[in-house]
Scaffold this motif. Structure first.
Motif, PDB file in Angstrom:
ATOM      1  N   TYR A  77       5.819 -42.467  13.853  1.00 38.77           N
ATOM      2  CA  TYR A  77       5.511 -41.292  14.669  1.00 38.77           C
ATOM      3  C   TYR A  77       4.958 -41.782  15.992  1.00 38.77           C
ATOM      4  O   TYR A  77       3.992 -42.548  16.030  1.00 38.77           O
ATOM      5  N   GLY A  96       5.879 -35.377   9.646  1.00 35.87           N
ATOM      6  CA  GLY A  96       6.018 -36.212   8.466  1.00 35.87           C
ATOM      7  C   GLY A  96       7.215 -35.774   7.658  1.00 35.87           C
ATOM      8  O   GLY A  96       7.967 -34.873   8.045  1.00 35.87           O
ATOM      9  N   THR A 101       1.582 -43.384  14.066  1.00 34.43           N
ATOM     10  CA  THR A 101       1.700 -43.775  12.665  1.00 34.43           C
ATOM     11  C   THR A 101       2.904 -44.690  12.526  1.00 34.43           C
ATOM     12  O   THR A 101       3.972 -44.403  13.080  1.00 34.43           O
ATOM     13  N   SER A 102       2.732 -45.773  11.789  1.00 31.05           N
ATOM     14  CA  SER A 102       3.842 -46.698  11.610  1.00 31.05           C
ATOM     15  C   SER A 102       3.717 -47.417  10.277  1.00 31.05           C
ATOM     16  O   SER A 102       2.664 -47.964   9.948  1.00 31.05           O
ATOM     17  N   ASP A 103       4.796 -47.385   9.512  1.00 30.49           N
ATOM     18  CA  ASP A 103       4.920 -48.248   8.345  1.00 30.49           C
ATOM     19  C   ASP A 103       6.385 -48.659   8.253  1.00 30.49           C
ATOM     20  O   ASP A 103       7.166 -48.368   9.156  1.00 30.49           O
ATOM     21  N   TYR A 141       8.499 -45.144   8.163  1.00 32.49           N
ATOM     22  CA  TYR A 141       8.212 -43.967   8.984  1.00 32.49           C
ATOM     23  C   TYR A 141       7.489 -44.396  10.257  1.00 32.49           C
ATOM     24  O   TYR A 141       6.606 -45.262  10.234  1.00 32.49           O
ATOM     25  N   GLU A 188       9.674 -38.655  15.721  1.00 31.70           N
ATOM     26  CA  GLU A 188       9.550 -39.233  14.388  1.00 31.70           C
ATOM     27  C   GLU A 188      10.836 -39.961  14.031  1.00 31.70           C
ATOM     28  O   GLU A 188      11.930 -39.505  14.358  1.00 31.70           O
TER      29      GLU A 188
END
Length: 165
Positions: free
Chosen positions: A110, A39, A103-105, A108, A125
């Protein structure tokens, strides 16, 4: 005759070793443990690994790092705005073999990349850096001392596809 017998024994041992290595990978014993410290922290992604098995567009933030030269890679450019670029990167990655988006927005991403045969896992990342107006990137193998350049090749392949869009 003795030479041929020893040669066959050596070949058999090599074949057994290869089969055991592939079986170990297929059973998931080479995937390693997912890092818990990924992160963005204070405008930085995690530093590069201490061994030559990672790349980071922020490697120069760590000038005394032993893998600075090996790990350094350029950030990805924006293609339009940040959200559009991140969506395009995700689309490119989803088209690659062995990927899992964790993880996705809009700022960001991952992703875990898993090799087909041995099931090694690399963590990657991508983060929109609002100060530098680029996509910072870090990609690292979980296991091993060397990645044989795979993380760099993968990021450069993503860069090439992003540029052609």
């Amino acid at each position: 005759m003795i030479f041929i017998k020893w040669l066959l024994i050596i070949i058999l041992l090599i074949v057994i070793a290869i089969v055991l290595a592939v079986l170990t990978g297929q059973l998931g014993m080479l995937k390693g443990i997912a890092p818990t410290d990924l992160g963005v922290h204070e405008g930085k992604l995690k530093p590069p690994a201490m061994t030559p098995n990672s790349v980071s567009s922020q490697a120069t933030l760590y000038p005394d790092h032993p893998q600075l030269n090996y790990a350094s890679i350029e950030p990805l450019p924006l293609i339009g705005d940040a959200a559009t670029t991140m969506a395009r990167i995700r689309s490119i990655i989803e088209g690659m073999e062995g990927t899992e988006v964790i993880t996705s927005d809009e700022y960001y991403l991952y992703v875990q990349f898993t090799t087909r045969i041995m099931k090694f896992v690399d963590d990657a990342e991508f983060w929109f850096d609002p100060v530098a107006h680029v996509i910072q990137v870090r990609s690292a193998s979980r296991l091993g001392k060397s990645d044989l350049g795979m993380n760099r090749k993968r990021i450069e392949a993503i860069r090439a596809q992003l540029a052609s869009s």
